[in-house]
Write a protein that holds these residues in place. Structure first.
Motif, PDB file in Angstrom:
ATOM      1  N   ARG A  26       0.865  -1.185   0.000  1.00  0.00           N
ATOM      2  CA  ARG A  26       0.000   0.000   0.000  1.00  0.00           C
ATOM      3  C   ARG A  26       0.896   1.228   0.000  1.00  0.00           C
ATOM      4  O   ARG A  26       1.884   1.289   0.719  1.00  0.00           O
ATOM      5  CB  ARG A  26      -0.894   0.020   1.245  1.00  0.00           C
ATOM      6  CG  ARG A  26      -1.938  -1.069   1.296  1.00  0.00           C
ATOM      7  CD  ARG A  26      -3.042  -0.863   0.320  1.00  0.00           C
ATOM      8  NE  ARG A  26      -3.694   0.415   0.518  1.00  0.00           N
ATOM      9  CZ  ARG A  26      -4.978   0.624   0.364  1.00  0.00           C
ATOM     10  NH1 ARG A  26      -5.759  -0.356   0.024  1.00  0.00           N
ATOM     11  NH2 ARG A  26      -5.494   1.802   0.534  1.00  0.00           N
ATOM     12  N   ALA A  27       0.567   2.198  -0.809  1.00  0.00           N
ATOM     13  CA  ALA A  27       1.382   3.400  -0.922  1.00  0.00           C
ATOM     14  C   ALA A  27       0.486   4.556  -1.346  1.00  0.00           C
ATOM     15  O   ALA A  27      -0.731   4.412  -1.440  1.00  0.00           O
ATOM     16  CB  ALA A  27       2.494   3.173  -1.950  1.00  0.00           C
ATOM     17  N   TRP A  28       1.109   5.703  -1.590  1.00  0.00           N
ATOM     18  CA  TRP A  28       0.374   6.798  -2.196  1.00  0.00           C
ATOM     19  C   TRP A  28       1.256   7.550  -3.163  1.00  0.00           C
ATOM     20  O   TRP A  28       2.465   7.564  -3.043  1.00  0.00           O
ATOM     21  CB  TRP A  28      -0.285   7.723  -1.182  1.00  0.00           C
ATOM     22  CG  TRP A  28       0.612   8.573  -0.352  1.00  0.00           C
ATOM     23  CD1 TRP A  28       1.262   9.711  -0.750  1.00  0.00           C
ATOM     24  CD2 TRP A  28       0.940   8.413   1.024  1.00  0.00           C
ATOM     25  NE1 TRP A  28       1.969  10.251   0.292  1.00  0.00           N
ATOM     26  CE2 TRP A  28       1.789   9.471   1.395  1.00  0.00           C
ATOM     27  CE3 TRP A  28       0.591   7.463   1.980  1.00  0.00           C
ATOM     28  CZ2 TRP A  28       2.294   9.604   2.672  1.00  0.00           C
ATOM     29  CZ3 TRP A  28       1.107   7.609   3.258  1.00  0.00           C
ATOM     30  CH2 TRP A  28       1.937   8.668   3.596  1.00  0.00           C
ATOM     31  N   ASP A  39      -4.288   7.178  -3.348  1.00  0.00           N
ATOM     32  CA  ASP A  39      -4.025   5.867  -2.774  1.00  0.00           C
ATOM     33  C   ASP A  39      -3.732   4.897  -3.908  1.00  0.00           C
ATOM     34  O   ASP A  39      -4.421   4.892  -4.931  1.00  0.00           O
ATOM     35  CB  ASP A  39      -5.220   5.359  -1.977  1.00  0.00           C
ATOM     36  CG  ASP A  39      -5.413   6.115  -0.675  1.00  0.00           C
ATOM     37  OD1 ASP A  39      -4.403   6.548  -0.096  1.00  0.00           O
ATOM     38  OD2 ASP A  39      -6.566   6.270  -0.252  1.00  0.00           O
ATOM     39  N   GLN A  67       5.307   7.172  -2.250  1.00  0.00           N
ATOM     40  CA  GLN A  67       5.584   7.099  -0.821  1.00  0.00           C
ATOM     41  C   GLN A  67       4.888   5.917  -0.184  1.00  0.00           C
ATOM     42  O   GLN A  67       3.734   5.635  -0.479  1.00  0.00           O
ATOM     43  CB  GLN A  67       5.121   8.376  -0.124  1.00  0.00           C
ATOM     44  CG  GLN A  67       5.876   9.587  -0.561  1.00  0.00           C
ATOM     45  CD  GLN A  67       5.554  10.805   0.267  1.00  0.00           C
ATOM     46  OE1 GLN A  67       5.428  11.865  -0.285  1.00  0.00           O
ATOM     47  NE2 GLN A  67       5.434  10.659   1.556  1.00  0.00           N
ATOM     48  N   ASP A  69       4.915   5.690   3.331  1.00  0.00           N
ATOM     49  CA  ASP A  69       4.329   6.381   4.471  1.00  0.00           C
ATOM     50  C   ASP A  69       5.007   7.740   4.577  1.00  0.00           C
ATOM     51  O   ASP A  69       5.762   8.129   3.679  1.00  0.00           O
ATOM     52  CB  ASP A  69       4.447   5.561   5.760  1.00  0.00           C
ATOM     53  CG  ASP A  69       5.872   5.182   6.123  1.00  0.00           C
ATOM     54  OD1 ASP A  69       6.789   6.013   5.953  1.00  0.00           O
ATOM     55  OD2 ASP A  69       6.077   4.051   6.583  1.00  0.00           O
ATOM     56  N   ALA A  70       4.775   8.464   5.661  1.00  0.00           N
ATOM     57  CA  ALA A  70       5.302   9.822   5.783  1.00  0.00           C
ATOM     58  C   ALA A  70       6.832   9.881   5.760  1.00  0.00           C
ATOM     59  O   ALA A  70       7.411  10.882   5.361  1.00  0.00           O
ATOM     60  CB  ALA A  70       4.779  10.459   7.059  1.00  0.00           C
ATOM     61  N   ASN A  72       8.966   7.083   4.504  1.00  0.00           N
ATOM     62  CA  ASN A  72       9.588   6.188   3.524  1.00  0.00           C
ATOM     63  C   ASN A  72       9.109   6.480   2.111  1.00  0.00           C
ATOM     64  O   ASN A  72       7.949   6.249   1.782  1.00  0.00           O
ATOM     65  CB  ASN A  72       9.287   4.726   3.870  1.00  0.00           C
ATOM     66  CG  ASN A  72       9.886   4.328   5.188  1.00  0.00           C
ATOM     67  OD1 ASN A  72      11.064   4.535   5.404  1.00  0.00           O
ATOM     68  ND2 ASN A  72       9.071   3.776   6.067  1.00  0.00           N
TER      69      ASN A  72
END
Length: 95
Positions: A26-28, A39, A67, A69-70, A72
């Motif tokens: 899961r990433a964005w 997403d 990304q 998460d905030a 990585n």
């Protein structure tokens, strides 16, 4: 059983220089500025690229920060190809 995913003789679309590893991360996708983040799921990844699909089916931008998460980041992504909600991206990890 032969795995056609990584066999260039069985899969004409697989002309990659680096082997891809299947993932379900899961990433964005963050295009930057005031634009909203998207997403997405990273379906596979290699040394210099990834296959990313939008969770909502909306088209991903041509360029974005991928990304996890905030903290990585996978790197700056430039779209190389599109197929529906999925994109193949080249990753630039130096930025």
């Amino acid at each position: 059983m032969i795995d056609s995913y990584n066999n260039p003789f069985l899969n004409d679309r697989n002309r990659r220089r680096h082997t891809r590893r299947r993932t379900r991360i899961r990433a964005w996708a963050d295009p930057g500025g005031v634009a909203p983040v998207y997403d997405c799921v990273v379906l596979d990844v290699s040394e210099g690229g990834a296959n990313v699909v939008s969770v909502t089916g909306v088209d991903l931008p041509d360029s974005f920060e991928l990304q996890l998460d905030a903290r990585n980041k996978m790197g700056r992504a430039e779209v190389a190809w599109r197929e529906g909600a999925a994109v193949g991206v080249k990753l630039d990890k130096s930025k």
